[in-house]
Design a protein around this motif. Structure first.
Motif, PDB file in Angstrom:
ATOM      1  N   SER A  14       0.829  -1.209   0.000  1.00 45.00           N
ATOM      2  CA  SER A  14       0.000   0.000   0.000  1.00 45.00           C
ATOM      3  C   SER A  14       0.861   1.257   0.000  1.00 45.00           C
ATOM      4  CB  SER A  14      -0.921   0.007   1.221  1.00 45.00           C
ATOM      5  OG  SER A  14      -1.771  -1.124   1.221  1.00 45.00           O
ATOM      6  N   VAL A  15       1.895   1.268   0.825  1.00 42.21           N
ATOM      7  CA  VAL A  15       2.784   2.432   0.893  1.00 42.21           C
ATOM      8  C   VAL A  15       3.516   2.621  -0.436  1.00 42.21           C
ATOM      9  CG1 VAL A  15       4.827   3.399   2.007  1.00 42.21           C
ATOM     10  CG2 VAL A  15       3.049   2.312   3.396  1.00 42.21           C
ATOM     11  N   ALA A  16       3.969   1.522  -1.020  1.00 47.80           N
ATOM     12  CA  ALA A  16       4.647   1.613  -2.324  1.00 47.80           C
ATOM     13  C   ALA A  16       3.697   2.159  -3.385  1.00 47.80           C
ATOM     14  CB  ALA A  16       5.165   0.232  -2.737  1.00 47.80           C
ATOM     15  N   ASP A  17       2.414   1.770  -3.314  1.00 48.72           N
ATOM     16  CA  ASP A  17       1.412   2.274  -4.245  1.00 48.72           C
ATOM     17  C   ASP A  17       1.218   3.778  -4.051  1.00 48.72           C
ATOM     18  OD1 ASP A  17      -0.207   1.524  -6.376  1.00 48.72           O
ATOM     19  OD2 ASP A  17      -1.998   1.393  -5.131  1.00 48.72           O
ATOM     20  N   GLY A  18       1.229   4.228  -2.794  1.00 50.77           N
ATOM     21  CA  GLY A  18       1.103   5.653  -2.511  1.00 50.77           C
ATOM     22  C   GLY A  18       2.288   6.454  -3.012  1.00 50.77           C
ATOM     23  N   LEU A  19       3.479   5.908  -2.866  1.00 51.62           N
ATOM     24  CA  LEU A  19       4.681   6.584  -3.370  1.00 51.62           C
ATOM     25  C   LEU A  19       4.635   6.704  -4.887  1.00 51.62           C
ATOM     26  CD1 LEU A  19       7.415   4.908  -1.133  1.00 51.62           C
ATOM     27  CD2 LEU A  19       6.382   7.156  -0.848  1.00 51.62           C
ATOM     28  N   ARG A  20       4.103   5.679  -5.533  1.00 51.34           N
ATOM     29  CA  ARG A  20       3.977   5.730  -6.992  1.00 51.34           C
ATOM     30  C   ARG A  20       2.987   6.823  -7.401  1.00 51.34           C
ATOM     31  NH1 ARG A  20       3.926   0.707  -7.585  1.00 51.34           N
ATOM     32  NH2 ARG A  20       1.691   0.313  -7.578  1.00 51.34           N
ATOM     33  N   ALA A  21       1.923   7.009  -6.611  1.00 49.72           N
ATOM     34  CA  ALA A  21       0.953   8.070  -6.909  1.00 49.72           C
ATOM     35  C   ALA A  21       1.608   9.441  -6.810  1.00 49.72           C
ATOM     36  CB  ALA A  21      -0.234   7.978  -5.954  1.00 49.72           C
ATOM     37  N   VAL A  22       2.514   9.622  -5.847  1.00 54.71           N
ATOM     38  CA  VAL A  22       3.223  10.893  -5.704  1.00 54.71           C
ATOM     39  C   VAL A  22       4.048  11.175  -6.960  1.00 54.71           C
ATOM     40  CG1 VAL A  22       5.045  12.096  -4.422  1.00 54.71           C
ATOM     41  CG2 VAL A  22       3.271  10.833  -3.190  1.00 54.71           C
ATOM     42  N   LYS A  23       4.682  10.163  -7.502  1.00 54.30           N
ATOM     43  CA  LYS A  23       5.528  10.350  -8.687  1.00 54.30           C
ATOM     44  C   LYS A  23       4.712  10.733  -9.918  1.00 54.30           C
ATOM     45  CE  LYS A  23       9.146   7.182  -7.108  1.00 54.30           C
ATOM     46  NZ  LYS A  23       9.900   5.929  -7.378  1.00 54.30           N
ATOM     47  N   PHE A  24       3.461  10.258  -9.991  1.00 55.38           N
ATOM     48  CA  PHE A  24       2.625  10.577 -11.147  1.00 55.38           C
ATOM     49  C   PHE A  24       1.870  11.891 -10.979  1.00 55.38           C
ATOM     50  CE2 PHE A  24       2.956   5.946 -12.033  1.00 55.38           C
ATOM     51  CZ  PHE A  24       3.369   6.043 -13.355  1.00 55.38           C
ATOM     52  N   ALA A  25       1.805  12.413  -9.756  1.00 56.06           N
ATOM     53  CA  ALA A  25       1.018  13.617  -9.487  1.00 56.06           C
ATOM     54  C   ALA A  25       1.737  14.864  -9.970  1.00 56.06           C
ATOM     55  CB  ALA A  25       0.721  13.718  -7.994  1.00 56.06           C
ATOM     56  N   GLU A  26       0.956  15.928 -10.149  1.00 53.84           N
ATOM     57  CA  GLU A  26       1.516  17.246 -10.436  1.00 53.84           C
ATOM     58  C   GLU A  26       1.529  18.099  -9.168  1.00 53.84           C
ATOM     59  OE1 GLU A  26       0.210  18.335 -14.872  1.00 53.84           O
ATOM     60  OE2 GLU A  26      -1.457  17.651 -13.634  1.00 53.84           O
ATOM     61  N   VAL A  27       0.459  18.011  -8.389  1.00 56.49           N
ATOM     62  CA  VAL A  27       0.372  18.709  -7.113  1.00 56.49           C
ATOM     63  C   VAL A  27       0.147  17.675  -6.017  1.00 56.49           C
ATOM     64  CG1 VAL A  27      -0.847  20.453  -5.758  1.00 56.49           C
ATOM     65  CG2 VAL A  27      -0.611  20.749  -8.232  1.00 56.49           C
ATOM     66  N   VAL A  28       0.899  17.779  -4.930  1.00 62.31           N
ATOM     67  CA  VAL A  28       0.760  16.867  -3.792  1.00 62.31           C
ATOM     68  C   VAL A  28       0.221  17.656  -2.606  1.00 62.31           C
ATOM     69  CG1 VAL A  28       1.968  15.373  -2.159  1.00 62.31           C
ATOM     70  CG2 VAL A  28       2.598  15.337  -4.577  1.00 62.31           C
ATOM     71  N   VAL A  29      -0.929  17.222  -2.092  1.00 63.71           N
ATOM     72  CA  VAL A  29      -1.507  17.821  -0.886  1.00 63.71           C
ATOM     73  C   VAL A  29      -1.074  16.969   0.303  1.00 63.71           C
ATOM     74  CG1 VAL A  29      -3.623  18.431   0.340  1.00 63.71           C
ATOM     75  CG2 VAL A  29      -3.475  18.761  -2.141  1.00 63.71           C
ATOM     76  N   VAL A  30      -0.231  17.518   1.165  1.00 61.10           N
ATOM     77  CA  VAL A  30       0.211  16.819   2.375  1.00 61.10           C
ATOM     78  C   VAL A  30      -0.773  17.180   3.487  1.00 61.10           C
ATOM     79  CG1 VAL A  30       2.077  16.470   4.018  1.00 61.10           C
ATOM     80  CG2 VAL A  30       2.609  16.937   1.616  1.00 61.10           C
ATOM     81  N   LEU A  31      -1.549  16.187   3.919  1.00 59.91           N
ATOM     82  CA  LEU A  31      -2.600  16.429   4.909  1.00 59.91           C
ATOM     83  C   LEU A  31      -2.063  16.161   6.310  1.00 59.91           C
ATOM     84  CD1 LEU A  31      -5.580  17.303   4.738  1.00 59.91           C
ATOM     85  CD2 LEU A  31      -6.208  14.903   5.012  1.00 59.91           C
ATOM     86  N   LEU A  32      -2.156  17.180   7.170  1.00 58.84           N
ATOM     87  CA  LEU A  32      -1.689  17.086   8.548  1.00 58.84           C
ATOM     88  C   LEU A  32      -2.885  17.038   9.495  1.00 58.84           C
ATOM     89  CD1 LEU A  32       0.997  19.939   8.406  1.00 58.84           C
ATOM     90  CD2 LEU A  32       1.304  17.546   7.787  1.00 58.84           C
ATOM     91  N   ASP A  33      -2.666  16.444  10.645  1.00 57.89           N
ATOM     92  CA  ASP A  33      -3.674  16.430  11.706  1.00 57.89           C
ATOM     93  C   ASP A  33      -3.418  17.631  12.607  1.00 57.89           C
ATOM     94  OD1 ASP A  33      -5.268  15.952  13.953  1.00 57.89           O
ATOM     95  OD2 ASP A  33      -5.060  13.780  13.769  1.00 57.89           O
ATOM     96  N   ALA A  34      -4.434  18.495  12.773  1.00 58.32           N
ATOM     97  CA  ALA A  34      -4.245  19.723  13.560  1.00 58.32           C
ATOM     98  C   ALA A  34      -3.813  19.431  14.986  1.00 58.32           C
ATOM     99  CB  ALA A  34      -5.537  20.539  13.568  1.00 58.32           C
ATOM    100  N   ALA A  35      -4.211  18.270  15.528  1.00 57.86           N
ATOM    101  CA  ALA A  35      -3.858  17.938  16.912  1.00 57.86           C
ATOM    102  C   ALA A  35      -2.380  17.602  17.042  1.00 57.86           C
ATOM    103  CB  ALA A  35      -4.711  16.776  17.413  1.00 57.86           C
TER     104      ALA A  35
END
Length: 489
Positions: free
Chosen positions: A272-293
């Protein structure tokens, strides 16, 4: 207008393997353990000359409560309702199970068109299961082997009439299209690429588990398209969804939560993590979502740094802002921590959102569009060289060994992300601090906050290329001179 085919069945009957076979890529995660697929994954399938959309679904479970399995079942039932054709897959080697009979009854009631397929049907060991499947009342089964690609011809025969029906309907409903052509008929190759329906903006949403990525995307879509819940790590596949985001054609990727490498032991989580890393490589904009807490955890910094190193435009979004009490003080703390912990992304957008209520989504969309435009920035060579002259006059490069390094000229070599080349003497002796000085100047003077900038120093010889070369007399003139000399002698 192509038709939609949903692959449904019990867990571990080979749905994801068949999905990968039809799309021609290893898009869906495949493993021996059951229940790997949880979300609906769509792909563009090709079978002979047929083109259609195929949906990989979670394994049908008998649970109907609010448990994870119950939510997965409701998502699969939704895929059945939205699909034009349902391919009901059973395991021919296991035979027809009581669960298969229950789900066959559901499909008879909910689906307009059902095709029964017996997977893993290679060899005589599957014969008994194939004969049993006639009792499901869904017609003659197709013998398939998703692993080896057997039986796809029979599947093509059953899908071809469906495709013809939809093609005829699409031809009748197709509107007339007018194409506007400008007077010159020229296209500016350097202009930023605007997202279109054919080439939408690629956006990947990444972050730690339980940061609210799937909930955020569901809110953007306006429907519960992705599986969500209080459990951490629900998402496994990187699911891509196409939408019109307030007039901006977008393909958005939901990715699995990324934990520290030392904590990732499960094989499926590694996939799953490897699949996510591959999505980052294909993306143009990456939204890094943080937890406010708990923002800017070590893993958040690693994920943001990964996106920057891959050369993607980055937007930081702080989720669960609706439960924050001291918003102004918290926002000041966030900006201070951002500047201190991620200097390589200085100036990148920092947006506060609430995936639960939808607050801040308009700001997030504007930040994504702005980051994409900056990522596509193109600066003329004349502007760059005027700027470089001013930067050198304000702060000349060092003089190692008493010989000053000369920066001769500068040009932009690429966009997405912006990349620049500076021709200079002794590039190997130019310190990294001076390159950072130039990069920071580019960000400020040409309004490129937050986007990755690549700056390359190359040597250019100032020597005369004709020095030490003997002058050669042309052969025709040489013959003429020798001829005249011979006549005079």
């Amino acid at each position: 207008m192509s038709f939609t085919l949903a692959i449904v069945g019990r867990p571990n009957v080979g749905k994801s393997t068949l999905f990968n076979r039809l799309v021609g890529k290893r898009l869906a995660l495949v493993d021996d353990q059951p229940g790997v697929t949880r979300d609906l994954r769509e792909g563009e399938a090709r079978l002979g000359d047929l083109r259609f959309t195929v949906i990989d679904t979670a394994g049908l479970e008998e649970a109907t409560d609010e448990s994870l399995q119950g939510r997965m079942r409701r998502l699969t039932e939704r895929a059945v309702d939205m699909a034009d054709v349902c391919l009901f897959l059973i395991d021919a080697r296991a035979g027809v199970t009581p669960s298969d009979e229950v789900f066959a009854d559901i499909l008879r009631r909910r689906a307009d068109h059902v095709i029964l397929a017996c997977n893993k049907a290679e060899g005589s060991a599957a014969d008994a299961g194939v004969y049993e499947s006639y009792g499901l009342g869904l017609g003659e089964p197709v013998r398939l082997s998703a692993e080896h690609g057997e039986g796809l011809n029979e599947l093509y025969t059953l899908l071809a009439p469906v495709a013809e029906t939809f093609e005829a309907r699409a031809a009748a409903d197709a509107p007339e299209v007018e194409v506007d052509v400008n007077e010159d008929g020229e296209v500016d190759a350097d202009a930023p690429r605007k997202p279109t329906v054919d080439k939408p903006l690629q956006v990947a949403v990444v972050g730690r588990p339980n940061a609210g990525k799937s909930t955020l995307i569901n809110k953007i879509l306006g429907e519960d398209r992705l599986l969500t819940g209080p459990e951490a790590g629900i998402t496994r596949d990187s699911i891509s969804l196409t939408l019109d985001w307030d007039g901006m054609p977008t393909r958005i990727f939901d990715t699995a939560g990324m934990r520290k490498r030392a904590k990732v032991q499960d094989k499926v989580e590694k996939l799953s993590v490897a699949d996510g890393l591959r999505a980052v490589k294909f993306a143009e904009v990456v939204v890094v979502l943080l937890d406010a807490a708990i923002p800017f955890e070590q893993q958040d910094l690693r994920i943001a740094d990964l996106a920057e190193r891959e050369g993607r435009a980055v937007v930081l979004a702080v989720n669960k802002w609706d439960v924050e009490t001291e918003k102004q003080q918290k926002l000041r703390d966030l900006r201070e921590a951002f500047e201190r912990l991620l200097p390589q992304l200085r100036g990148a957008p920092l947006v506060t959102v609430s995936a639960k209520t939808g607050r801040g989504l308009d700001r997030l969309r504007a930040a994504v569009e702005k980051a994409h435009d900056v990522w596509n920035t193109r600066i003329s060579t004349a502007q760059l060289n005027r700027w470089l002259t001013g930067m050198v006059e304000a702060h000349p490069p060092p003089a190692p060994g008493g010989r000053r390094i000369k920066l001769r000229y500068m040009t932009q070599a690429k966009t997405r992300p912006p990349g620049f080349v500076v021709m200079c003497s002794h590039p190997d002796k130019l310190p990294e601090s001076y390159s950072r000085y130039l990069v920071n100047g580019l960000r400020e003077d040409f309004d490129m906050p937050g986007t990755p900038i690549r700056l390359h120093m190359r040597s250019q010889s100032s020597k005369n290329p004709y020095k030490n070369k003997k002058k050669s007399t042309p052969s025709r003139l040489r013959k003429h001179i020798h001829g005249r000399g011979g006549a005079q002698g």
